[in-house]
Design an enzyme around this catalytic site. Sequence first.
Site, PDB file in Angstrom:
ATOM      1  CB  CYS A 136     116.523  72.020  36.063  1.00 16.91           C
ATOM      2  SG  CYS A 136     114.913  72.654  36.440  1.00 16.91           S
ATOM      3  CG  HIS A 147     116.126  71.486  31.611  1.00 20.66           C
ATOM      4  ND1 HIS A 147     116.462  70.388  31.949  1.00 20.66           N
ATOM      5  CD2 HIS A 147     115.209  72.124  32.247  1.00 20.66           C
ATOM      6  CE1 HIS A 147     115.535  70.126  33.098  1.00 20.66           C
ATOM      7  NE2 HIS A 147     114.920  71.399  33.396  1.00 20.66           N
ATOM      8  CD  GLU A 171     118.693  68.983  29.776  1.00 21.96           C
ATOM      9  OE1 GLU A 171     117.659  68.803  30.241  1.00 21.96           O
ATOM     10  OE2 GLU A 171     119.409  69.831  30.262  1.00 21.96           O
TER      11      GLU A 171
END
Length: 253
Positions: free
Chosen positions: A109, A217, A219
């Site tokens: 990002c 994202h 994660e």
Amino acid sequence: MPPHIAIPLPHSGDQEYAQRSLPQYERAVTMAGGEPVRIPLNQAPAEVLQLIEGCDAVLLPGSKADVDPAKYDASRAPQTAAADSGRDTVDELLLQDAYNMRKPILGICYGLQILNVYRSGSLIQHIESPVNHAAGRKVAVAHVIAVEPDSRLAEIVASGTKTPAGPELVPVNSSHHQAAGVIGDGLRVVARSPQDGIIEGLEGTSPDHFVLAVQWHPERSVDEDESSRAIFRALVDAARIRHEKLTGEFESV
């Protein structure tokens, strides 16, 4: 010994945000077999350099800040958030070290955006699109991206369901209002939002240096999504290969 992955704190001015978001990146790295190393934003450059010297790779996380438009010779748009000079300074130190020492890089990002600007690229300061790029962390799937079939990213996220000539379509979350504009030196576009053309993935053009950046994202979705886990494994594997190569060269001297 697992590879050490340098991760700067996401933000220097909002500790609640930083402490909430950073563990997600650390957990994803740990799941992939790496050891995350927190890089503080409040130390002198010499102290930061000493800390990152022993790291094998760099992960640039997201941030609630926006890159200072002055860094790419643009006037500030009204929608552009305040810059974070502490984060920018550390990111630039990490990127300089990673490019000098050929350490693997993963940008996520904001990490994609600062990487692109560091490489003399520019940003779109505010996206106007029917695609909900600013959906936020509570929306698991915001839209799909199309990944170039001849890219490193395609190899990483491959599901085995695409046709040989077609792009890999990957569902992603999304929490951004800016995007890469002019692409920086030594980078190429490897993923876009097919509905509006917004750049969703960049990678380095040098075959001997792992450089990858994604606008979403991964994660946040490592528990549910194999392609998200694969992105972090690719970083850790590249770091391990580099570390073992350097160790072998040192031992042969």
